[in-house]
Design a protein around this motif. Sequence first.
Motif, PDB file in Angstrom:
ATOM      1  N   ILE A 154       0.815  -1.207   0.000  1.00 46.48           N
ATOM      2  CA  ILE A 154       0.000   0.000   0.000  1.00 46.48           C
ATOM      3  C   ILE A 154       0.853   1.263   0.000  1.00 46.48           C
ATOM      4  O   ILE A 154       0.495   2.262  -0.608  1.00 46.48           O
ATOM      5  N   VAL A 155       2.007   1.220   0.674  1.00 48.05           N
ATOM      6  CA  VAL A 155       2.898   2.384   0.750  1.00 48.05           C
ATOM      7  C   VAL A 155       4.307   1.951   0.354  1.00 48.05           C
ATOM      8  O   VAL A 155       4.623   0.750   0.339  1.00 48.05           O
ATOM      9  N   PRO A 289      -5.206   3.272  -2.302  1.00 43.09           N
ATOM     10  CA  PRO A 289      -4.472   4.138  -1.380  1.00 43.09           C
ATOM     11  C   PRO A 289      -5.193   5.464  -1.169  1.00 43.09           C
ATOM     12  O   PRO A 289      -5.931   5.937  -2.039  1.00 43.09           O
ATOM     13  N   THR A 290      -4.994   6.046  -0.018  1.00 42.16           N
ATOM     14  CA  THR A 290      -5.524   7.382   0.261  1.00 42.16           C
ATOM     15  C   THR A 290      -4.687   8.415  -0.493  1.00 42.16           C
ATOM     16  O   THR A 290      -3.614   8.111  -1.037  1.00 42.16           O
ATOM     17  N   GLN A 293      -1.284   8.543   0.906  1.00 43.53           N
ATOM     18  CA  GLN A 293      -0.453   7.405   0.510  1.00 43.53           C
ATOM     19  C   GLN A 293       0.021   7.540  -0.936  1.00 43.53           C
ATOM     20  O   GLN A 293       1.157   7.197  -1.258  1.00 43.53           O
ATOM     21  N   LEU A 296       2.942   9.755  -0.928  1.00 48.23           N
ATOM     22  CA  LEU A 296       4.163   9.072  -0.492  1.00 48.23           C
ATOM     23  C   LEU A 296       4.863   8.401  -1.677  1.00 48.23           C
ATOM     24  O   LEU A 296       6.088   8.457  -1.802  1.00 48.23           O
ATOM     25  N   TRP A 297       4.086   7.772  -2.545  1.00 46.80           N
ATOM     26  CA  TRP A 297       4.655   7.137  -3.733  1.00 46.80           C
ATOM     27  C   TRP A 297       5.286   8.173  -4.661  1.00 46.80           C
ATOM     28  O   TRP A 297       6.397   7.985  -5.171  1.00 46.80           O
TER      29      TRP A 297
END
Length: 338
Positions: A154-155, A289-290, A293, A296-297
């Motif tokens: 997910i992250v 993902p939110t 998130q 973050l990617w």
Amino acid sequence: MYTRTLAALALSASFAFPSAAADVELTLSHWVPGTHPLQVTGMEPWAESIKEASNGRIQINIFPASQLGAAGDHYDMARDGIVDIGFINPGYQPGRFPILAAAEIPFLFADARGGLRALTEWYDQYADLEMGDTYFCMAISHDPGTIHSKEPVIVPEDIRGKNVRPANATEARFVAMLGGASVQVPAGEMREVLARGTADMTQSPWNSLYTFGANDVVFHHLDMPFYYSINAFIFNKGTVDGLSAEDRKVIDDHCTPEWAERIASGWTDAEAAGRDKIASDSAHTLHVPTAAQVQLWKDAAAPLTDEWRTAVSGRGHDADAIWNSLIDTLKKYDAYAG
């Protein structure tokens, strides 16, 4: 005018149009299955259009599924005249085509169809700088791919310590930046490395999981547009230079941004439909993902652009001008995700 291998002559089961009236026969080699949308809805109609536009003078015989050579060898096969037309994934040869690698950077394309037009139009300006020993025809891709895994991802931190089959060399570097290890094999080998436990996850567009049989090995899917794997069609330079002016125009007219979209449209649609197929299967879990998130990617991937600039500048090219040209062309077709 062209070179044909004994292997090509022996493969009678490959796709071919009737050859009675053809003056020029060209061999097109690729490495996905013959039932793949890229051939059925892309290459075959393209070859038929070339035949019609040339009044039957040009026939293209298609050899799928790596019959004439491995996926990573197709650039050299076309360059050397082993085949007349090669379908290549430049990302299978790390560092060889640094300019085109700009398009492999994640989160760049907002739209597959417009993106394919933009990609071909942009790279046509620069192809001679790194593919000058061939005739560059068009660049294409698929609907955006993502990460498919045995356990949830997910992250970015979920990559650390894991073995990943990346889609191309840029994604392999991204995996390394995130603390993972790459198991770099072509798409046709992804199921094998996953099933053996050599890889914990793979990058792939959605329907390719079914095409290459990995849908029964990975059951968790990061549900976000992550990357595009860039492919291209190239011709042997001597083949094209040896055509009559009339036949050369037919080829030029079939190597355009418009044809890039047309030849890949069935592929992009099929890959997009694969997501719905997986979503409807209770054995599979899609992880959305939110916004935080997703960021973050994107933050994790940001250094890839600086790395690309360094690599291209190191070859003596104006990295800023090339990058700005890519972004401007994507914007022209409403295909920039930035």
